[in-house]
Design a protein around this motif. Structure first.
Motif, PDB file in Angstrom:
ATOM      1  N   ALA A 135      46.775  51.473  34.793  1.00  0.00           N
ATOM      2  CA  ALA A 135      47.793  50.530  35.268  1.00  0.00           C
ATOM      3  C   ALA A 135      47.509  49.153  35.399  1.00  0.00           C
ATOM      4  O   ALA A 135      48.446  48.277  35.180  1.00  0.00           O
ATOM      5  N   LYS A 136      46.404  49.096  36.275  1.00  0.00           N
ATOM      6  CA  LYS A 136      45.840  47.526  36.485  1.00  0.00           C
ATOM      7  C   LYS A 136      45.593  46.771  35.414  1.00  0.00           C
ATOM      8  O   LYS A 136      46.016  45.538  35.238  1.00  0.00           O
ATOM      9  N   VAL A 137      45.027  47.553  34.390  1.00  0.00           N
ATOM     10  CA  VAL A 137      44.843  46.900  33.044  1.00  0.00           C
ATOM     11  C   VAL A 137      46.144  46.522  32.225  1.00  0.00           C
ATOM     12  O   VAL A 137      46.318  45.398  31.730  1.00  0.00           O
ATOM     13  N   TYR A 138      47.155  47.436  32.242  1.00  0.00           N
ATOM     14  CA  TYR A 138      48.360  46.909  31.507  1.00  0.00           C
ATOM     15  C   TYR A 138      49.031  45.982  32.214  1.00  0.00           C
ATOM     16  O   TYR A 138      49.675  45.248  31.685  1.00  0.00           O
ATOM     17  N   MET A 139      48.928  45.884  33.635  1.00  0.00           N
ATOM     18  CA  MET A 139      49.683  44.669  34.300  1.00  0.00           C
ATOM     19  C   MET A 139      48.745  43.553  34.011  1.00  0.00           C
ATOM     20  O   MET A 139      49.601  42.539  33.877  1.00  0.00           O
ATOM     21  N   GLU A 140      47.498  43.362  33.759  1.00  0.00           N
ATOM     22  CA  GLU A 140      46.782  42.301  33.457  1.00  0.00           C
ATOM     23  C   GLU A 140      47.402  41.814  32.121  1.00  0.00           C
ATOM     24  O   GLU A 140      47.298  40.795  31.699  1.00  0.00           O
ATOM     25  N   LEU A 141      47.707  42.824  31.186  1.00  0.00           N
ATOM     26  CA  LEU A 141      47.931  42.382  29.967  1.00  0.00           C
ATOM     27  C   LEU A 141      49.721  42.184  29.655  1.00  0.00           C
ATOM     28  O   LEU A 141      50.098  42.280  28.588  1.00  0.00           O
TER      29      LEU A 141
END
Length: 183
Positions: A101-107
């Motif tokens: 989820a954190k990676v998706y937020m960064e993307l």
């Protein structure tokens, strides 16, 4: 582990090295050593330790830690691969799901981040990491009341988390609750 909790990662590494000398085939020791090196930004050493840990015994925990290291270094695709490997090994581990989820937020892929947060909530909606990141996500999506509620749940567990108070203050300011935010 106590030394690392106190922020003394160099001494923690020296101590874990003694444990590794006694039992070099313990994957947890290598994983912990990798985490300590990661905290010191010794990226190559951390990767070496995580790889050794995974080779000895592949677990969701060591794959997740390797994913965190890749994420920290901005290698988001590799981070996602690690998190996916972790989830395959233990679909009930909330940590790699929150990591994704954190990676998706960064993307800026908020739809995928939301899907991960929903899955994480099904696994453990009381996990502190989940609550913090879900609250931050709510700030990003401008759902400030919900953000405050997630941060309040965090603070029930531990009211000494300064960064959670900071995020709560940010959400309260967006809600124009300035006095509460200042408190």
């Amino acid at each position: 582990l106590s030394l690392a909790s106190l922020g003394n990662y160099k001494k923690a590494i020296r101590t874990i090295n003694k444990a590794i000398d006694i039992n070099p085939d313990n994957s947890s020791y290598w994983n912990d050593k990798g985490a300590f090196h990661s905290e010191l930004n010794h990226v190559a050493k951390a990767h070496k330790c995580f790889n050794k840990s995974i080779k000895l015994k592949s677990t969701s925990y060591n794959w997740s830690n390797k994913g965190v290291l890749y994420h920290k270094c901005g290698e988001l695709e590799k981070a996602m691969e690690c998190y996916d490997n972790a989830i395959k090994l233990d679909s009930e581990d909330v940590y790699p799901v929150v990591g994704k989820a954190k990676v998706y937020m960064e993307l800026d892929d908020f739809e995928s981040a939301e899907e991960c947060f929903e899955l994480a909530a099904e696994i453990d909606d009381c996990d502190l990491e989940y609550l913090i990141e879900r609250g931050k996500y709510m700030i990003f999506t401008e759902e400030y009341e919900k953000a405050v509620s997630y941060f309040d749940r965090c603070l029930k567990f531990n009211d000494g988390l300064a960064y959670v108070w900071m995020f709560k203050s940010m959400a309260l300011k967006e809600l124009r609750k300035y006095r509460q935010a200042d408190e």
